[in-house]
Write an enzyme that holds these catalytic residues in place. Structure first.
Site, PDB file in Angstrom:
ATOM      1  N   GLY A 174      35.785 -38.025 -45.897  1.00 44.82           N
ATOM      2  CA  GLY A 174      37.128 -38.273 -45.394  1.00 44.82           C
ATOM      3  C   GLY A 174      38.166 -38.138 -46.483  1.00 44.82           C
ATOM      4  O   GLY A 174      38.699 -39.142 -46.979  1.00 44.82           O
ATOM      5  N   TYR A 175      38.463 -36.907 -46.876  1.00 45.43           N
ATOM      6  CA  TYR A 175      39.464 -36.653 -47.912  1.00 45.43           C
ATOM      7  C   TYR A 175      40.725 -36.026 -47.320  1.00 45.43           C
ATOM      8  O   TYR A 175      41.772 -36.640 -47.268  1.00 45.43           O
ATOM      9  CB  TYR A 175      38.894 -35.718 -48.988  1.00 45.43           C
ATOM     10  N   GLU A 223      29.657 -32.391 -56.511  1.00 48.64           N
ATOM     11  CA  GLU A 223      29.546 -31.326 -55.514  1.00 48.64           C
ATOM     12  C   GLU A 223      29.107 -30.008 -56.133  1.00 48.64           C
ATOM     13  O   GLU A 223      28.570 -29.145 -55.453  1.00 48.64           O
ATOM     14  CB  GLU A 223      30.903 -31.150 -54.822  1.00 48.64           C
ATOM     15  N   SER A 235      40.915 -25.421 -52.853  1.00 46.79           N
ATOM     16  CA  SER A 235      41.402 -24.051 -52.720  1.00 46.79           C
ATOM     17  C   SER A 235      41.398 -23.347 -54.069  1.00 46.79           C
ATOM     18  O   SER A 235      41.412 -23.983 -55.136  1.00 46.79           O
ATOM     19  CB  SER A 235      42.819 -24.053 -52.136  1.00 46.79           C
ATOM     20  N   GLU A 239      43.782 -21.767 -55.468  1.00 49.39           N
ATOM     21  CA  GLU A 239      44.993 -22.085 -56.217  1.00 49.39           C
ATOM     22  C   GLU A 239      44.826 -23.379 -57.006  1.00 49.39           C
ATOM     23  O   GLU A 239      45.200 -23.466 -58.195  1.00 49.39           O
ATOM     24  CB  GLU A 239      46.185 -22.199 -55.256  1.00 49.39           C
TER      25      GLU A 239
END
Length: 375
Positions: free
Chosen positions: A123-124, A240, A357, A359
């Protein structure tokens, strides 16, 4: 016998009978495939001691070295074993609980993850806090010995299947950005939680919106201290990028081989431009493996963003290459069903967005690895 040899022999012996049909099931864009069978396989793995290899033995692990972890993930991928349904628990929240949890929390949450009995989601991200994670608005407050959670999360992978969610939320009223955040462990199966699937371009729905409307969790179900959630959340993101990426690359190799085979069948391999792109893809995959091996360590730092940026950009290009070698045939779904290369193209568009992402990865590399000035 080495752990690699043990894993290879065990997988060959056990991916038979009721589990023979699980081979190749699941994975990005295909998480809907054979969930119940894959869940049974997850529990079979856990019972045999093939989950959570890096964890201490007292929590069901093997305290395996990084070398042995890589060996297992590679053999698992080579065996075409099904995509793991417990990878968020094992690879993200589990190591975070080991690092920040109390002994009571470790005893409560780690064994069910290792046995494949409880599944987790993350839940981020929120509608206005995706790449800019510090802008989260989901809030929680203590009331009657429980945290009460209210807010919305989005792009929550496998939330519709999860038993628990680790939620980054704001617990200090009036706080901003990285301050005042906490990392809560919230049960999903309760009246205050609503999950709405998001239909993707592939027609599947492994991402979800999650609405918390007065959802509750025990006061003790917090990792770290209240207000220290940002540090805990960043540690989770570091975990991760672990040894499992080497197994992921075996899957990439299989996809690249399929693209090359298609190029030969369609004659696209005779096109010098496409042939150059195929050779470049092969070379870049070799570089990816070498970089992943170089970067492996128990406490991955911001340098791990290099790996995520590299593989996601490479995989998206591979999806584009998959469409190019198919030619016009790649534009048509036969009988309304996508083939593997079409699904690769569509889902890989998301690779450079989810899990950080491109970026944001470039900013992390520039500021936290190279020491360049912040924007």
């Amino acid at each position: 016998m080495s752990l690699r040899e043990q894993a290879r022999a065990w997988l060959a012996e056990n991916l038979t009978g009721e589990f023979a049909g699980a081979r190749g099931l699941g994975g990005p864009g295909r998480e809907h495939e054979g969930h119940e069978l894959r869940l049974a396989w997850e529990r079979h793995l856990g019972k045999a001691g093939w989950t959570c290899l890096a964890w201490p033995e007292r929590y069901g692990g093997r305290a395996a070295s990084l070398e042995d972890q890589v060996a297992f993930h590679e053999e698992y991928a080579r065996a075409d074993a099904p995509a793991r349904v417990g990878h968020i628990g094992e690879g993200l929240v589990g190591p975070t609980i080991l690092e920040f949890g109390t002994e009571e929390q470790r005893a409560r949450f780690l064994p069910p993850i290792q046995r494949g009995e409880e599944l987790w989601c993350q839940g981020y991200s929120e509608p206005d806090a995706g790449s800019d994670l510090a802008a989260v608005r989901t809030r929680a407050h203590l009331e009657g010995g429980r945290w009460v959670v209210t807010g919305q999360k989005v792009w929550t992978s496998l939330a519709h299947l999860a038993d628990w969610c680790f939620v980054l939320c704001r617990t200090e009223p009036g706080s901003q950005r990285h301050r005042g955040l906490s990392y809560l462990l919230v049960p999903m199966r309760q009246p205050g939680v609503e999950v709405r699937p998001i239909v993707q371009m592939t027609g599947t729905s492994e991402f979800n919106e999650v609405f918390f409307d007065g959802a509750v969790t025990a006061a003790g179900d917090i990792l770290g201290e209240p207000g220290d959630g940002w540090r805990v959340a960043m540690a989770t993101l570091g975990h991760e990028r672990g040894a499992s990426t080497l197994g992921q690359q075996i899957g990439f190799r299989r996809e690249l081989d399929r693209v090359i085979e298609t190029a030969r069948r369609t004659g696209a391999v005779s096109d010098p431009v496409l042939r150059d792109r195929l050779v470049r893809a092969w070379l870049e995959l070799e570089i990816m493996r070498l970089n992943a091996l170089r970067a492996l360590r128990p406490d991955p730092g911001p340098e791990a963003s290099i790996g995520k940026l590299y593989w996601s950009e490479w995989h998206r290009r591979l999806g584009e290459l998959a469409q190019a070698v198919q030619g016009r045939a790649g534009l048509v779904a036969r009988d309304g069903e996508l083939d593997d290369l079409q699904r690769l193209y569509l889902f890989s568009r998301a690779d450079t967005i989810y899990a950080g992402s491109s970026e944001i990865q470039r900013n992390i590399i520039a500021e936290r690895t190279l020491g360049l000035p912040r924007q």
